[in-house]
Scaffold this motif. Sequence first.
Motif, PDB file in Angstrom:
ATOM      1  N   ASP A  30       0.872  -1.127  -0.087  1.00  0.00           N
ATOM      2  CA  ASP A  30      -0.014   0.156  -0.030  1.00  0.00           C
ATOM      3  C   ASP A  30       0.727   1.195  -0.140  1.00  0.00           C
ATOM      4  OD1 ASP A  30       0.405  -0.913   2.865  1.00  0.00           O
ATOM      5  OD2 ASP A  30      -0.055   1.226   3.031  1.00  0.00           O
ATOM      6  N   PHE A  82      -2.355  -9.667  -0.514  1.00  0.00           N
ATOM      7  CA  PHE A  82      -1.890  -8.262  -0.392  1.00  0.00           C
ATOM      8  C   PHE A  82      -0.416  -8.052  -0.526  1.00  0.00           C
ATOM      9  CE2 PHE A  82      -0.717  -5.060   2.816  1.00  0.00           C
ATOM     10  CZ  PHE A  82      -0.755  -3.802   1.944  1.00  0.00           C
ATOM     11  N   GLU A  90      -3.906  -3.064   5.358  1.00  0.00           N
ATOM     12  CA  GLU A  90      -3.034  -2.364   4.578  1.00  0.00           C
ATOM     13  C   GLU A  90      -2.192  -1.348   5.448  1.00  0.00           C
ATOM     14  OE1 GLU A  90      -4.327  -1.702   0.463  1.00  0.00           O
ATOM     15  OE2 GLU A  90      -5.128  -3.823   0.516  1.00  0.00           O
TER      16      GLU A  90
END
Length: 138
Positions: A11, A64, A111
């Motif tokens: 992120d 992620f 994130e």
Amino acid sequence: TERTFSIIKPDATRRNLTGKVNAVIEDAGLRIVAQKRIHMSRAQAERFYEVHKERPFFGELVDFMVSAPVVVQVLEGPNAVARYREVMGATNPAQAAEGTIRKLYAESVGENSVHGSDSQENAKLEIGQFFSEAEIVG
Ligand code: GTP
Ligand code: MG
């Protein structure tokens, strides 16, 4: 002096924040003694987060971590493990203290911009997963 392992997560790399994160790290008195930008493989991410494999968010976490490049780092300084945990802030950015990396930059509990080792023992293991001793220049 002590070493800890850090990851600037997808992120943060996506939003071009690696320099800003590094500024907080350096301002806190930690020295970046090794650093590289990599795109983790699924196998690397699964191994790294092995301790969380029974948790309900494990799949989401691995997805992620492989979704964009990360920056892996070795940080050095007095009480580096505890110091960096302090600088990162709470796992959930909503609970992170003012001035911490997660308060400044993280978007959600998943994130949350950075990883830091939670013990000296894990720091050694994690550093060994990504760096050879020759790549660490203190
Ligand atoms: P790390 O430094 O990344 O290990 O964070 P931490 O030590 O503050 O938290 P912990 O080890 O408990 O969890 C590891 C990571 O899993 C967190 O940093 C988050 O990225 C992720 N995580 C933790 N809880 C949740 C959750 O409830 N949902 C999701 N999607 N991810 C979570
Ligand atoms: Mg952790």
